[in-house]
Design an enzyme around this catalytic site. Sequence first.
Site, PDB file in Angstrom:
ATOM      1  N   SER A 251     -71.510  -9.188 -14.909  1.00 32.29           N
ATOM      2  CA  SER A 251     -72.819  -8.566 -15.116  1.00 32.29           C
ATOM      3  C   SER A 251     -72.987  -7.406 -14.139  1.00 32.29           C
ATOM      4  CB  SER A 251     -73.928  -9.589 -14.899  1.00 32.29           C
ATOM      5  OG  SER A 251     -74.026  -9.867 -13.519  1.00 32.29           O
ATOM      6  N   LYS A 252     -74.119  -6.713 -14.301  1.00 37.00           N
ATOM      7  CA  LYS A 252     -74.337  -5.488 -13.524  1.00 37.00           C
ATOM      8  C   LYS A 252     -74.167  -5.690 -12.031  1.00 37.00           C
ATOM      9  CE  LYS A 252     -77.327  -3.181 -16.783  1.00 37.00           C
ATOM     10  NZ  LYS A 252     -78.654  -3.312 -17.304  1.00 37.00           N
ATOM     11  N   ARG A 253     -74.492  -6.894 -11.567  1.00 33.85           N
ATOM     12  CA  ARG A 253     -74.382  -7.047 -10.114  1.00 33.85           C
ATOM     13  C   ARG A 253     -72.922  -7.047  -9.639  1.00 33.85           C
ATOM     14  NH1 ARG A 253     -73.614 -12.565  -9.039  1.00 33.85           N
ATOM     15  NH2 ARG A 253     -73.656 -13.675 -11.024  1.00 33.85           N
ATOM     16  N   HIS A 254     -71.989  -7.143 -10.588  1.00 33.15           N
ATOM     17  CA  HIS A 254     -70.573  -7.039 -10.204  1.00 33.15           C
ATOM     18  C   HIS A 254     -70.086  -5.584 -10.217  1.00 33.15           C
ATOM     19  CE1 HIS A 254     -70.566 -11.271 -11.903  1.00 33.15           C
ATOM     20  NE2 HIS A 254     -70.190 -11.435 -10.663  1.00 33.15           N
ATOM     21  N   GLY A 255     -70.956  -4.652 -10.619  1.00 34.37           N
ATOM     22  CA  GLY A 255     -70.530  -3.243 -10.714  1.00 34.37           C
ATOM     23  C   GLY A 255     -70.684  -2.744 -12.134  1.00 34.37           C
TER      24      GLY A 255
END
Length: 479
Positions: A251-255
């Site tokens: 997800s976005k928090r991984h990049g």
Amino acid sequence: MNVRVRFAPAPTGLLHIGNARTALFNYLFARKEKGTFILRIEDTDVERSTDASIEAILQDLQWLGIFWEEGPDIGGPHGPYRQSQRLSLYHGYAEQLFTQGIAYKCFCTPERLESLRKEQLAKGRMPRYDGKCRNLTRSESLKIESEGIRPVLRFHVDRGMVAFEDLVHGRMSFDSNGIGDFIIVRSDGVASYNFACVVDDHLMNISHVIRGDDHLSNTPRQILIHRALGWQPPLFAHHPLILGPDRSPLSKRHGATAVSQYREEGFLPEALLNYLLLLGWNAPSREEILPIERILELFSLSSLSRNASTHSRKKLEWINSQYIRKTEIDQFTRLLLPYFEKAEIQTKALDPQYLTQICSILKENLSLLSQVDEYLGIFFDEKFAFEKEAKDILVHLENREILQKVLSAIGDWFESNGDSISSLLRQLEEKTGRKGKSLYALLRAGMTGKMKGPELVKIIPLLGKERIVKRLKMALELS
Ligand code: GLU
């Protein structure tokens, strides 16, 4: 069997690489089986769906080289291909299930459902609808409706097991007791995802549903709807999701997760496809660089891995660098032009031969196109600057003396119409008494302002005497 598969994104944002991977598996399977690949837009979530997102998804798929034979933009025999334009179709089938007594109206308020959920969770049970409205009589229903309360339509789930043969995971079976009566039409009259999906899969003659594991729990519900309507469900293949380094779904928090972000950074579509494929699949020959034609020779649904794979930016960059190396120089130069323009390099004013030479040097060094920014200072004086680390070594007294010697030797070498660069480097070694890496680092720092970059043997002739001399003099003035 006439293979017909679909990719069915919800247009509520940018195309995620996980969804692109689903599209890829569908596309490959269709091409391999000489079937049809359909694009269907699942936009029944009116509030979150946007036309801009549809546009972006279509563009990203085309950029990736994934093309559909039926879809919202080109139509086809089973259109329309946007669910928001098919609402009346769903109504007809919902009506049929209602008349058959398989679906019923439910008037429970969100508050009641919430407290039911909490109560069940507190008792350690899986939350599910308790069937309160299941046995309302017709007149009771009408009475509540006449008070202005709008019902949802729920599908009555009988107790029993729902099993199917998944083409990736093998036999899957679910206890319907864990499912509970689920909503097929919401109170605003719009069909739910599970219902619209089944009606469309049937009417569009979908033979295989290939999608992510996150939909596994929807499949028994969908099978029940197919059966209730007297239809044969399609075959199912659920592939594992892409995970982030912490093993939770990417997800976005991984990049970066959107295909468009990767495009902007300068990943090539072929490289991204190749990478996405390798995340869930291995070529029997262990090859890693597999252009689409090769993939088509080797790919099969049953060879998809059952285990989720972890996203590796490093691997993706490595694959991209391999595709960059393989790109033909004119094409590569064209790909780099937007990045030069963004950096305000006036490429039109450049000698085309100089531009091609720069690009062919960069081709060996970049692992993504946007990295070109790091190298501009080498080739364009207006971008030239000494990096801190380079400065640090250039100001050393001992290094200055060496640089002075380099300056005169290199001038002579250019004057005498110097022979090979390797002979120049040998001469410099002799004249300075420095060898190998420590000499080269100094040369690089003085000529390019950097500690890393393309090979000196390529850079020196390209820069030419004047620029090199100018830069070395600047280096000698550093303090
Ligand atoms: N609209 C669903 C999604 O974007 C499609 C699921 C399916 O393929 O059935 O996840």
